[in-house]
Design a protein around this motif. Sequence first.
Motif, PDB file in Angstrom:
ATOM      1  N   ASP A  61      -2.349  31.009  19.560  1.00 55.51           N
ATOM      2  CA  ASP A  61      -1.840  31.430  18.260  1.00 55.51           C
ATOM      3  C   ASP A  61      -0.320  31.450  18.115  1.00 55.51           C
ATOM      4  O   ASP A  61       0.223  30.919  17.145  1.00 55.51           O
ATOM      5  N   TRP A  62       0.378  32.071  19.063  1.00 54.48           N
ATOM      6  CA  TRP A  62       1.797  32.355  18.877  1.00 54.48           C
ATOM      7  C   TRP A  62       2.673  31.623  19.886  1.00 54.48           C
ATOM      8  O   TRP A  62       2.256  31.373  21.017  1.00 54.48           O
ATOM      9  N   PHE A  63       3.890  31.308  19.477  1.00 57.57           N
ATOM     10  CA  PHE A  63       4.884  30.803  20.430  1.00 57.57           C
ATOM     11  C   PHE A  63       6.273  31.269  19.987  1.00 57.57           C
ATOM     12  O   PHE A  63       6.577  31.358  18.801  1.00 57.57           O
ATOM     13  N   PHE A  64       7.102  31.602  20.990  1.00 55.03           N
ATOM     14  CA  PHE A  64       8.449  32.091  20.757  1.00 55.03           C
ATOM     15  C   PHE A  64       9.380  31.338  21.705  1.00 55.03           C
ATOM     16  O   PHE A  64       9.035  31.091  22.865  1.00 55.03           O
ATOM     17  N   SER A  65      10.566  30.979  21.237  1.00 49.09           N
ATOM     18  CA  SER A  65      11.509  30.305  22.121  1.00 49.09           C
ATOM     19  C   SER A  65      12.936  30.615  21.711  1.00 49.09           C
ATOM     20  O   SER A  65      13.230  30.868  20.541  1.00 49.09           O
ATOM     21  N   ALA A  66      13.802  30.626  22.732  1.00 48.31           N
ATOM     22  CA  ALA A  66      15.236  30.809  22.518  1.00 48.31           C
ATOM     23  C   ALA A  66      15.969  29.720  23.290  1.00 48.31           C
ATOM     24  O   ALA A  66      15.669  29.474  24.463  1.00 48.31           O
ATOM     25  N   ILE A  67      16.904  29.033  22.617  1.00 44.86           N
ATOM     26  CA  ILE A  67      17.670  27.952  23.228  1.00 44.86           C
ATOM     27  C   ILE A  67      19.153  28.283  23.111  1.00 44.86           C
ATOM     28  O   ILE A  67      19.630  28.683  22.038  1.00 44.86           O
ATOM     29  N   PHE A  68      19.857  28.094  24.215  1.00 45.10           N
ATOM     30  CA  PHE A  68      21.307  28.312  24.200  1.00 45.10           C
ATOM     31  C   PHE A  68      21.968  27.087  24.815  1.00 45.10           C
ATOM     32  O   PHE A  68      21.788  26.792  25.992  1.00 45.10           O
ATOM     33  N   GLN A  69      22.712  26.362  23.978  1.00 44.84           N
ATOM     34  CA  GLN A  69      23.414  25.167  24.438  1.00 44.84           C
ATOM     35  C   GLN A  69      24.915  25.422  24.338  1.00 44.84           C
ATOM     36  O   GLN A  69      25.389  26.001  23.354  1.00 44.84           O
ATOM     37  N   SER A  70      25.660  24.991  25.382  1.00 40.84           N
ATOM     38  CA  SER A  70      27.091  25.254  25.405  1.00 40.84           C
ATOM     39  C   SER A  70      27.858  24.033  25.895  1.00 40.84           C
ATOM     40  O   SER A  70      27.508  23.436  26.916  1.00 40.84           O
ATOM     41  N   ASN A  71      28.902  23.687  25.158  1.00 40.95           N
ATOM     42  CA  ASN A  71      29.820  22.630  25.584  1.00 40.95           C
ATOM     43  C   ASN A  71      30.994  23.291  26.323  1.00 40.95           C
ATOM     44  O   ASN A  71      32.147  23.126  25.962  1.00 40.95           O
ATOM     45  N   TYR A  72      30.640  24.036  27.384  1.00 43.33           N
ATOM     46  CA  TYR A  72      31.608  24.891  28.066  1.00 43.33           C
ATOM     47  C   TYR A  72      32.721  24.101  28.762  1.00 43.33           C
ATOM     48  O   TYR A  72      33.800  24.628  29.031  1.00 43.33           O
ATOM     49  N   GLY A  73      32.476  22.817  29.077  1.00 44.55           N
ATOM     50  CA  GLY A  73      33.455  22.035  29.813  1.00 44.55           C
ATOM     51  C   GLY A  73      34.217  21.043  28.978  1.00 44.55           C
ATOM     52  O   GLY A  73      34.778  20.069  29.512  1.00 44.55           O
ATOM     53  N   ASN A  74      34.270  21.239  27.660  1.00 46.16           N
ATOM     54  CA  ASN A  74      35.009  20.313  26.800  1.00 46.16           C
ATOM     55  C   ASN A  74      36.496  20.326  27.160  1.00 46.16           C
ATOM     56  O   ASN A  74      37.090  21.395  27.302  1.00 46.16           O
ATOM     57  N   PRO A  75      37.115  19.136  27.330  1.00 43.92           N
ATOM     58  CA  PRO A  75      38.548  19.091  27.658  1.00 43.92           C
ATOM     59  C   PRO A  75      39.427  19.775  26.615  1.00 43.92           C
ATOM     60  O   PRO A  75      40.519  20.247  26.941  1.00 43.92           O
ATOM     61  N   VAL A  76      38.953  19.837  25.377  1.00 40.98           N
ATOM     62  CA  VAL A  76      39.691  20.524  24.313  1.00 40.98           C
ATOM     63  C   VAL A  76      39.157  21.958  24.212  1.00 40.98           C
ATOM     64  O   VAL A  76      37.996  22.169  23.873  1.00 40.98           O
ATOM     65  N   ILE A  85      -0.006  29.670  14.737  1.00 36.78           N
ATOM     66  CA  ILE A  85      -1.002  28.625  14.486  1.00 36.78           C
ATOM     67  C   ILE A  85      -2.313  29.275  14.085  1.00 36.78           C
ATOM     68  O   ILE A  85      -2.814  30.177  14.766  1.00 36.78           O
ATOM     69  N   TRP A  86      -2.873  28.807  12.961  1.00 41.77           N
ATOM     70  CA  TRP A  86      -4.208  29.195  12.529  1.00 41.77           C
ATOM     71  C   TRP A  86      -5.048  27.931  12.424  1.00 41.77           C
ATOM     72  O   TRP A  86      -5.057  27.273  11.376  1.00 41.77           O
ATOM     73  N   GLY A  87      -5.705  27.529  13.471  1.00 42.98           N
ATOM     74  CA  GLY A  87      -6.513  26.314  13.426  1.00 42.98           C
ATOM     75  C   GLY A  87      -5.682  25.095  13.082  1.00 42.98           C
ATOM     76  O   GLY A  87      -4.830  24.668  13.859  1.00 42.98           O
ATOM     77  N   ALA A  88      -5.899  24.540  11.880  1.00 42.61           N
ATOM     78  CA  ALA A  88      -5.184  23.330  11.457  1.00 42.61           C
ATOM     79  C   ALA A  88      -3.891  23.644  10.721  1.00 42.61           C
ATOM     80  O   ALA A  88      -3.252  22.746  10.176  1.00 42.61           O
ATOM     81  N   THR A  89      -3.489  24.912  10.706  1.00 41.80           N
ATOM     82  CA  THR A  89      -2.273  25.328  10.013  1.00 41.80           C
ATOM     83  C   THR A  89      -1.237  25.811  11.021  1.00 41.80           C
ATOM     84  O   THR A  89      -1.559  26.569  11.941  1.00 41.80           O
ATOM     85  N   ARG A  90       0.015  25.360  10.850  1.00 40.40           N
ATOM     86  CA  ARG A  90       1.089  25.737  11.773  1.00 40.40           C
ATOM     87  C   ARG A  90       2.340  26.070  10.972  1.00 40.40           C
ATOM     88  O   ARG A  90       2.737  25.315  10.065  1.00 40.40           O
ATOM     89  N   VAL A  91       2.959  27.209  11.309  1.00 39.90           N
ATOM     90  CA  VAL A  91       4.200  27.632  10.668  1.00 39.90           C
ATOM     91  C   VAL A  91       5.223  27.919  11.760  1.00 39.90           C
ATOM     92  O   VAL A  91       4.917  28.577  12.754  1.00 39.90           O
ATOM     93  N   GLN A  92       6.446  27.399  11.581  1.00 45.66           N
ATOM     94  CA  GLN A  92       7.529  27.656  12.531  1.00 45.66           C
ATOM     95  C   GLN A  92       8.785  28.039  11.763  1.00 45.66           C
ATOM     96  O   GLN A  92       9.147  27.389  10.781  1.00 45.66           O
ATOM     97  N   VAL A  93       9.447  29.098  12.233  1.00 47.59           N
ATOM     98  CA  VAL A  93      10.701  29.553  11.637  1.00 47.59           C
ATOM     99  C   VAL A  93      11.772  29.494  12.717  1.00 47.59           C
ATOM    100  O   VAL A  93      11.547  29.916  13.859  1.00 47.59           O
ATOM    101  N   GLY A  94      12.942  28.947  12.370  1.00 49.16           N
ATOM    102  CA  GLY A  94      14.039  28.868  13.327  1.00 49.16           C
ATOM    103  C   GLY A  94      15.348  29.269  12.696  1.00 49.16           C
ATOM    104  O   GLY A  94      15.528  29.199  11.471  1.00 49.16           O
ATOM    105  N   TYR A  95      16.273  29.728  13.543  1.00 50.54           N
ATOM    106  CA  TYR A  95      17.592  30.091  13.040  1.00 50.54           C
ATOM    107  C   TYR A  95      18.625  29.799  14.122  1.00 50.54           C
ATOM    108  O   TYR A  95      18.407  30.087  15.308  1.00 50.54           O
ATOM    109  N   GLY A  96      19.769  29.184  13.724  1.00 51.25           N
ATOM    110  CA  GLY A  96      20.818  28.954  14.692  1.00 51.25           C
ATOM    111  C   GLY A  96      21.684  27.764  14.331  1.00 51.25           C
ATOM    112  O   GLY A  96      21.604  27.210  13.229  1.00 51.25           O
ATOM    113  N   ARG A  97      22.523  27.373  15.313  1.00 47.73           N
ATOM    114  CA  ARG A  97      23.434  26.261  15.154  1.00 47.73           C
ATOM    115  C   ARG A  97      22.833  24.975  15.692  1.00 47.73           C
ATOM    116  O   ARG A  97      22.121  24.979  16.690  1.00 47.73           O
TER     117      ARG A  97
END
Length: 551
Positions: free
Chosen positions: A480-495, A510-522
């Motif tokens: 039924d449920w899934f949760f995820s967190a992603i953190f991406q960093s360009n920590y070594g940029n020369p600038v 997820i409800w059978g043939a129905t799927r809803v996903q909400v996301g927030y971020g950069r």
Amino acid sequence: MKTSKILTGALLLFAGVNALAQGSISGNMETNFQYLLSDDKINAIQPDEKALLNSYINVNYRLAGFKAGVRLEGYLPRTLGYPDRFDGAGLGYRYVGYENDLVDITVGNFYEQFGSGLIFRSYEDRALGLDNMMNGISLNLRPYKGVTLKTVYGRQRFAFVEGKNQYGAGIVRGADLEVNFNEWFPKLSDHNVRITGGGSLVSRFQEDNNSEFVLPENTGAYGGRLALAYKKFFINGEYIIKEQDPSQDNGYIYNYGKGMIVNAGYSQKGLGIVLSAKSIDNMSFRSDRDAVLQDLTMGFIPPLTKTHTYNLVATLYPYASQPNGEVAFQADIIYNIKRGTKLGGKYGTDISLNFSTAYEPLKKTSGINLLDSSRVTYESSLFDKSDLLYWRDINVSVKRKVHKQWTIEASYYNISMNNDVLKLTDEKGIIESHIGVLDVEYKINRKHTVRAEVQGLWTVDNKDRGAWATGLIEYTISPDWFFSAIFQSNYGNPVKEDRINYPMLFVGKIWGATRVQVGYGRQKEGLFCVGGICRFVPASNGLSLTFTHSF
């Protein structure tokens, strides 16, 4: 008399509804919503509308051999990075047809592919904003066992403006014949031999509206393919010739085009080996010679590169097929070390090795007058390459279940890409990167699973944007449920000012043939690629919502 007419109408309506009820209805719907904010740090701009929406619903109906369907589309306005030629809401796809054992005819909109797609591929990829469907007629015949004849005639979709389709200037005509020789000679199957062959012919008509050159109004492309298999071995290949096709892509030269793809492999339990080679020269083929980017493409150049799924590998330095010319090779090996052995461990170990590379074709200009009115500017031969590297990818992955609850996968990638050709960033020359990925999965119980990824990318000599890191944690409650967190960093940029972090959160249900996903971020800007085809996606910061349902 009036009562009789009303009664007759009611009976006809009832008969129509009853006939409709005898058939089957299927379909699906999808909605992608974005609410965007301004973010000066990543140059993300909030659009005037603030909220963006792409929405689709497909409805297909079948009754005996009859078929019909429609797709309603809405771009109100289109989501970020989607081509600006999609706008409004209306009927974007519709067809009617009939099918039995002999014939399959479709009138209206349709998708089709001949062979590997080198000569003709009409398809949709919503992630890329690509939809070059045909509008016309498709007639497929199966006149004899093992024989399939496909024919297409029409124009390709170019745009969807104010809720209406617009089609390209050129008319596309084509036919493809495929023969399964095992159907003719059943004893081949008794000896574990499988043979299929085929040939294709596609022609484009477009008026000559160029005041500088005399352009061919009818341009043809043709070729054949053959696939052989014996027990655990297989080999297949396709060769295409394209007639003179001066276009925006090739600078209006009059060279013939040619393309060849060959695949060979061996497969048994625990071992798979695939070797591939591709030679492409002047094979850009569109239904409008003046089109650019991904517009109105008739041919498809399959990439000889592994389809990567990890974030840093797939998004920072992807490869885009070069229809004007490339010579490419790939080797893919998958091996399973048996469970219970010293190296395989209790549960076995999977090892994947992959190598792919692409070079510029060698174009010989000796003895050719570039100022000659023929505008044939070079000569070339299949698989004759120069020393100019376009792309090289060497990668290895080892996956092992170390406990009934723990699975670990470690991967390494070495990617070199010629940015003077691919133009993914502002950097010049070859960018070489080393990427490491550690993927760990822990099954808490039958329904609950936690998965974590750690990824790092380093460029040689700290070129381009330098070093990147990505961390991901995902929690799934099946089914039924899934949760995820992603953190991406360009920590070594020369600038220093460009050492930016890109956090994102997702939750889905997820409800059978129905799927809803909400996301927030950069989301960083860059090229988004699928199957060797890319589109540019601007940087964004905000909320996204995806809804899908099938019926």
